[in-house]
Design an enzyme around this catalytic site. Structure first.
Site, PDB file in Angstrom:
ATOM      1  N   VAL A 167       0.710  -1.140  -0.057  1.00 28.88           N
ATOM      2  CA  VAL A 167       0.205  -0.044  -0.095  1.00 28.88           C
ATOM      3  C   VAL A 167       0.872   1.344  -0.075  1.00 28.88           C
ATOM      4  CG1 VAL A 167      -1.684   1.153   1.477  1.00 28.88           C
ATOM      5  CG2 VAL A 167      -1.625  -1.366   1.120  1.00 28.88           C
ATOM      6  N   VAL A 207     -10.970  -0.225   6.632  1.00 35.15           N
ATOM      7  CA  VAL A 207     -12.184  -1.079   6.506  1.00 35.15           C
ATOM      8  C   VAL A 207     -12.567  -1.099   4.832  1.00 35.15           C
ATOM      9  CG1 VAL A 207     -14.579  -1.658   7.131  1.00 35.15           C
ATOM     10  CG2 VAL A 207     -13.148  -0.216   8.716  1.00 35.15           C
ATOM     11  N   GLY A 226     -10.893  -1.462   2.290  1.00 29.54           N
ATOM     12  CA  GLY A 226     -10.086  -0.970   1.208  1.00 29.54           C
ATOM     13  C   GLY A 226     -10.625   0.387   0.407  1.00 29.54           C
ATOM     14  N   ILE A 282     -13.361   0.941  -0.865  1.00 27.18           N
ATOM     15  CA  ILE A 282     -14.874   1.263  -0.574  1.00 27.18           C
ATOM     16  C   ILE A 282     -14.900   2.658   0.416  1.00 27.18           C
ATOM     17  CG2 ILE A 282     -17.065   0.442   0.061  1.00 27.18           C
ATOM     18  CD1 ILE A 282     -16.240  -2.149  -0.394  1.00 27.18           C
ATOM     19  N   GLY A 285      -1.630 -15.852  -3.906  1.00 29.58           N
ATOM     20  CA  GLY A 285      -1.079 -14.525  -3.247  1.00 29.58           C
ATOM     21  C   GLY A 285      -2.302 -14.147  -2.673  1.00 29.58           C
ATOM     22  N   GLU A 336      -2.527 -15.291   3.121  1.00 33.13           N
ATOM     23  CA  GLU A 336      -1.313 -15.368   3.619  1.00 33.13           C
ATOM     24  C   GLU A 336      -0.886 -16.501   3.871  1.00 33.13           C
ATOM     25  OE1 GLU A 336       0.077 -12.354   4.623  1.00 33.13           O
ATOM     26  OE2 GLU A 336      -1.580 -10.945   4.244  1.00 33.13           O
ATOM     27  N   LYS A 371     -12.710  -4.911  11.818  1.00 33.80           N
ATOM     28  CA  LYS A 371     -13.405  -4.080  11.020  1.00 33.80           C
ATOM     29  C   LYS A 371     -14.870  -3.868  11.464  1.00 33.80           C
ATOM     30  CE  LYS A 371     -10.633  -5.386   6.849  1.00 33.80           C
ATOM     31  NZ  LYS A 371     -10.518  -6.303   5.951  1.00 33.80           N
TER      32      LYS A 371
HETATM   33  N1  HSE Z   1      -6.731  -9.601   4.189  1.00 34.45           N
HETATM   34  C1  HSE Z   1      -7.737  -8.676   4.065  1.00 34.45           C
HETATM   35  C2  HSE Z   1      -8.472  -9.439   3.107  1.00 34.45           C
HETATM   36  C3  HSE Z   1      -7.515  -7.390   3.518  1.00 34.45           C
HETATM   37  O1  HSE Z   1      -8.579 -10.694   2.802  1.00 34.45           O
HETATM   38  O2  HSE Z   1      -9.675  -8.938   2.889  1.00 34.45           O
HETATM   39  C4  HSE Z   1      -6.848  -6.582   4.453  1.00 34.45           C
HETATM   40  O3  HSE Z   1      -7.619  -6.287   5.640  1.00 34.45           O
END
Ligand code: HSE
Length: 458
Positions: free
Chosen positions: A20, A136, A138, A140, A191, A194, A209
């Site tokens: 980011v 929260v 991304g 949006i 990817g 994680e 969130k």
């Molecule tokens: N790991 C989160 C997701 C993104 O899969 O939406 C970051 O909060």
């Protein structure tokens, strides 16, 4: 020429330069008219990273520093962007910036979900912004909508698909009839998950969130540890297939809702007195905040949200229903939200104002055991006379009413698939415990809430 562009640029200190952060540096460097669009000039004064020797594409090496504290304190830095993540040292650096009267923009859901209220108070005391759109969902613009557009709204419920990893996994399990473990491995390969997927698949990410959403929606202080949470790792393809047969999709939902409006039959309950003429003060709203997988009717707008996308469905007394949809993760989408906040923070700084929301309202959290909804419960049992009656008796003994039951033969065993009427969660839990101790019950497999049921839930 706009007023902002005549002024000197606002100096930005960036803490952290992962996906980011690097995307934000590129957006700031990209001469695509940020100044012309916003009337604001931003200047990146420095980028604090743990490893200054590592090359980062598009990031001028001369801006890198290993001393985040010095960058925050620097006179060249007027606004701090925190993209380190986690609690420490992010908290210390954010607090230092706010104490120095510098606005902070952060995408750190863990920090906000844990210390959001105290950081907001600190920002408010200093009269500067604490903005966190990117924390929260991304890209949006949910935080701004809840904080500003719906400031006068009585929000009844916010239901979100706020974790892209789990939505991707559930979508793939449904489309390809694959097991959870196989889809997770593929998501990791792509990817999209994680290496340690716990935060996503066990609902921790969504719970942080949900706490932020609830705090905004109800103007109250709710922390992630107060959010009951269940993940998706126990969901099987057969549960998803059965849900689909019944007209549902399975989604991991973050829910923040007022539950006292359902208790109007019991005047005064909201202030705990039972007396509708109680004059001891305004009623304290009762809310539920939680994260869990649920069966959602295929007709619900959130049911159409597939893959790694996020969406949030908001219901309010006056505004009715609305849905926000978009990319909830990824470098560029998240950086877009950070940049929007950064421009707001810069404008507010120059104007000597702030948009920080300090949660001041009190709420009561309804315990999970007292929530009400319908349930899907799949149980593997010995296929013998009297077994169904024994199982059904356990449901009845605990006050859980069965709406439908289907039996699937499995050789010497049978799978009994129940859908209950709306029931109290505590009663369903004791039913499951009692079922687990019956000799004839081999396995209690799928247990899922049924959301959006016709019968009154919660
Ligand atoms: N790991 C989160 C997701 C993104 O899969 O939406 C970051 O909060």
């Amino acid at each position: 020429m706009t007023r902002g562009s005549l002024e000197r640029p606002v100096g930005v200190g960036l803490l952290g330069c992962g996906n980011v952060g690097a995307a934000l540096v590129q957006l700031l460097a990209d001469d695509s008219g940020i100044e012309a669009r916003s009337g604001m000039r931003l200047r990146l004064a420095g980028v604090a990273v743990a490893d200054t020797a590592r090359q980062r594409q598009g990031v001028p090496p001369e801006l890198l520093t290993g001393d985040a504290d010095a960058l925050v304190a620097s006179d060249d830095v007027e606004v701090v962007v925190e993209l380190i993540g986690g609690l420490d040292p992010a908290r210390r650096l954010v607090e230092a910036a706010l104490r120095a009267g510098k606005p902070v923009v952060t995408a750190n859901k863990e920090l906000l979900g844990t210390h959001g209220a105290s950081l907001a108070s600190l920002a408010d005391d200093a009269g500067v912004d604490l903005l966190y759109e990117a924390a929260v969902a991304g890209a949006i613009p949910l935080v701004r909508v809840l904080r500003e557009s719906l400031a006068g709204e009585q929000v009844r419920r916010v239901t979100g698909i706020v974790n892209g990893t789990t939505n991707f996994i559930l979508t793939m399990m449904s489309d390809r009839k694959m097991d959870y473990a196989d889809v997770l491995a593929e998501a990791q390969h792509l990817g999209l998950a994680e290496r340690d997927p716990t935060a996503d698949v066990e609902g921790h990410d969504a719970a942080a969130k949900a706490a932020i959403i609830a705090s905004l929606a109800f103007r109250c202080d709710i922390g992630a540890p107060q959010v009951p949470r269940e993940g998706i790792s126990a969901i099987r393809p057969l549960d998803i297939a059965f849900a689909e047969q019944l007209g549902y999709v399975v989604k991991l939902l973050a829910v923040a809702e007022r539950v006292d409006h359902l208790d109007r039959r019991e005047p005064g309950r909201a202030n705990g007195t039972g007396d509708p003429f109680d004059a001891s003060g305004p009623p304290v709203p009762e809310v539920s905040v939680r994260v869990h997988p649920a069966m959602l009717p295929r007709s619900h707008p959130l049911a159409a949200v597939r893959g790694a996308f996020n969406a949030v469905f908001v219901e309010g007394e006056s505004c009715g229903e609305m849905m926000l949809y978009g990319r909830g993760a990824g470098g560029k989408p998240t950086a877009s939200a950070v940049l929007g906040d950064l421009l707001d923070a810069a404008h507010h700084l120059r104007a000597g104002t702030s948009a920080t929301l300090v949660p001041r309202a009190s709420v009561r959290l309804r315990p999970a055991a007292d929530l009400r909804c319908a349930w899907y419960i799949a149980i593997d049992v010995a296929d013998r006379p009297g077994v169904l009656a024994a199982v059904a008796t356990v449901f009845g003994d605990h006050g859980v009413s069965i709406r439908s039951m289907e039996q699937v033969g499995l050789g010497d065993e049978a799978r009994l698939i129940f859908v209950t009427h709306v029931a109290r969660e505590g009663d369903v839990r004791t039913t499951l415990e009692a079922l687990g101790s019956l000799d004839v019950v081999e396995n209690i497999g799928g247990v899922l809430r049924v959301a959006g049921d016709d019968e009154e839930a919660s």
